[in-house]
Scaffold this active site. Structure first.
Site, PDB file in Angstrom:
ATOM      1  N   ARG A 251       0.853  -1.209   0.000  1.00 26.50           N
ATOM      2  CA  ARG A 251       0.000   0.000   0.000  1.00 26.50           C
ATOM      3  C   ARG A 251       0.877   1.243   0.000  1.00 26.50           C
ATOM      4  O   ARG A 251       0.579   2.239  -0.660  1.00 26.50           O
ATOM      5  CB  ARG A 251      -0.954  -0.006   1.194  1.00 26.50           C
ATOM      6  CG  ARG A 251      -1.720   1.309   1.332  1.00 26.50           C
ATOM      7  CD  ARG A 251      -3.030   1.234   2.116  1.00 26.50           C
ATOM      8  NE  ARG A 251      -3.052   0.251   3.172  1.00 26.50           N
ATOM      9  CZ  ARG A 251      -2.423   0.373   4.354  1.00 26.50           C
ATOM     10  NH1 ARG A 251      -1.709   1.458   4.615  1.00 26.50           N
ATOM     11  NH2 ARG A 251      -2.510  -0.578   5.251  1.00 26.50           N
TER      12      ARG A 251
ATOM     13  N   LYS B 140      -9.140   5.745 -19.621  1.00 27.00           N
ATOM     14  CA  LYS B 140      -9.487   6.244 -20.944  1.00 27.00           C
ATOM     15  C   LYS B 140      -8.248   6.212 -21.850  1.00 27.00           C
ATOM     16  O   LYS B 140      -7.718   5.155 -22.103  1.00 27.00           O
ATOM     17  CB  LYS B 140     -10.109   7.640 -20.811  1.00 27.00           C
ATOM     18  CG  LYS B 140     -11.145   7.746 -19.668  1.00 27.00           C
ATOM     19  CD  LYS B 140     -12.417   6.951 -19.897  1.00 27.00           C
ATOM     20  CE  LYS B 140     -13.302   6.858 -18.663  1.00 27.00           C
ATOM     21  NZ  LYS B 140     -13.694   8.125 -18.066  1.00 27.00           N
TER      22      LYS B 140
HETATM   23  C1  LIG Z   1     -14.214   8.550 -16.822  1.00 26.11           C
HETATM   24  C2  LIG Z   1     -13.856   9.885 -16.284  1.00 26.11           C
HETATM   25  C3  LIG Z   1     -13.601  10.076 -14.927  1.00 26.11           C
HETATM   26  C4  LIG Z   1     -13.759   8.945 -13.910  1.00 26.11           C
HETATM   27  O1  LIG Z   1     -12.784   7.971 -14.087  1.00 26.11           O
HETATM   28  P1  LIG Z   1     -13.005   6.391 -13.740  1.00 26.11           P
HETATM   29  O2  LIG Z   1     -11.712   5.795 -14.146  1.00 26.11           O
HETATM   30  O3  LIG Z   1     -14.182   5.929 -14.538  1.00 26.11           O
HETATM   31  O4  LIG Z   1     -13.268   6.310 -12.280  1.00 26.11           O
HETATM   32  C5  LIG Z   1     -13.221  11.333 -14.504  1.00 26.11           C
HETATM   33  N1  LIG Z   1     -13.101  12.359 -15.364  1.00 26.11           N
HETATM   34  C6  LIG Z   1     -13.348  12.221 -16.681  1.00 26.11           C
HETATM   35  C7  LIG Z   1     -13.197  13.390 -17.590  1.00 26.11           C
HETATM   36  C8  LIG Z   1     -13.729  10.980 -17.188  1.00 26.11           C
HETATM   37  O5  LIG Z   1     -13.984  10.854 -18.498  1.00 26.11           O
END
Ligand SMILES: *Cc1c(COP(=O)(O)O)cnc(C)c1O
Length: 364
Positions: free
Chosen positions: A47, A195
């Site tokens: 951690r 993403k």
């Molecule tokens: C998807 C997204 C998040 C959240 O991220 P997760 O990995 O789904 O928890 C935050 N900000 C933006 C701009 C996103 O597209």
């Protein structure tokens, strides 16, 4: 640092002196033997620090030109780390109305519990008007999701710093290939690495980079204390994805441009929102009643709720990413029921244009 393409492709290489492994090993061990009393190899418990996670954290730190980097279990965990690691009870945050739906839901939830106070703004002018000595933090996305509005990070940072507020930028859409907010005055950058950074729709991850020891140590303390760290296999998958980030961003962008050129000529599309950078394209369908038929007609684009992966996705924000935002708020910044969001992938651009055109022909 060398050029970003070189840095990305080489990320984590030559980290294992003992074997000479070209690619970085995945260290699953949670515990590390101590050489003696009061001695440590630098690793005690996973951690606190893990060798695979360290490589990813060093990577985001350098890519964003920061002093510290952190890898979290999701993008939301990255946002929570920053908010709860840097704020005290009752602190005031100035943010945007046009935000990722999950971020809005989190802000709303902690405000309902009385933890922090939020002011939601629709423009840079409103942000400026909301700034005063009471504001501790400004949180923005640029470009915004899904309306693709860009904000001038440096201008906002100058004004926020003048009243002693920190600036946090969600850089998920542009990535450090297209924008490095810390170089434009921001104090902290957060990413949903799920993403573009990981890029293959196969890992949930968050990354944070920040400037300065005070913020860095506060976030290190918070992450070790609360524990939403990214597991070693997911760290490795994110490192693996990052290696091709620059290449992918180029293809996302040229495909997005081809699609925008087509959508602007499509009579069933009433508005197109594209900044000229990156792979996210939003458009407004002239006749909302045909959206469901249109979604059934696209074949290469998948109707799914994410973005930034190699494959093209289409999202309907009203019922998906932004379902938790009240209608009257959505409409204020143009997120109406005709808005459709494309995450343009790295397939052949002409194939993608053809897929969209076929779907429009189907509902014509
Ligand atoms: C998807 C997204 C998040 C959240 O991220 P997760 O990995 O789904 O928890 C935050 N900000 C933006 C701009 C996103 O597209």
């Amino acid at each position: 640092m060398e050029h970003i393409e070189t840095y990305l492709a080489q990320l984590g290489n030559r980290s294992d002196q003992r074997t000479g492994a070209v690619n970085t090993p995945i260290y699953l061990s949670t515990a590390y033997a101590h050489p003696g009393l009061g001695e440590s190899t630098g690793f005690d418990y996973s951690r606190t620090a893990n060798p695979t996670r360290n490589i990813l954290q060093e990577g985001i730190k350098n890519l964003e030109a920061g002093d510290y980097g952190f890898a979290t279990s999701s993008g939301m965990a990255a946002i929570q780390l920053v908010i709860e690691g840097l704020l005290e009870a009752g602190d005031h945050v100035v943010t945007l109305q046009d935000l990722y739906g999950g971020t809005y839901r989190y802000f709303h939830a902690v405000e309902e519990r009385g933890q922090y106070r939020f002011t939601y703004c629709l423009s840079a002018e409103e942000i400026e008007q909301s700034l005063n000595d009471d504001v501790k933090l400004v949180f923005i996305e640029t470009p915004t999701n899904p309306m693709m509005t860009e904000f001038d990070i440096q201008a906002i940072a100058d004004k926020a710093h003048a009243v002693g507020a920190l600036v946090v930028v969600d850089n998920t859409f542009y990535t450090p290939v297209l924008q490095q907010p810390l170089r434009q005055g921001a104090d902290v950058v957060v990413h949903s690495a799920t993403k573009y950074l990981a890029g293959h729709n196969d890992v949930l991850a968050g990354l944070v980079a920040c400037r300065g020891e005070a913020i860095g140590e506060a976030l290190a303390f918070q992450l070790n204390t609360t524990g939403a760290t990214l597991g070693p296999i997911d760290c490795w998958l994110t490192i693996r994805g990052l290696k091709t980030l620059a290449l992918r961003m180029n293809q996302h962008q040229s495909n997005a441009q081809a699609i925008v050129d087509y959508l602007k000529t499509e009579s069933l599309v009433s508005q197109v929102f594209y900044t000229g950078k990156g792979g996210m394209v939003t458009f407004e369908m002239a006749d909302q009643s045909k959206i469901n038929d249109w979604l059934h007609a696209v074949k290469i684009f998948t109707f799914a709720e994410s973005l930034g992966g190699v494959e093209s996705l289409v999202t309907y924000p009203k019922t998906q990413t932004h379902a938790d935002i009240p209608e009257e708020l959505r409409l204020k910044y143009g997120l109406n029921d005709g808005i459709v969001r494309l995450s343009v992938g790295i397939e052949n651009g002409q194939d993608l244009v053809k897929d969209l055109r076929n779907a429009f022909d189907h509902i014509r």
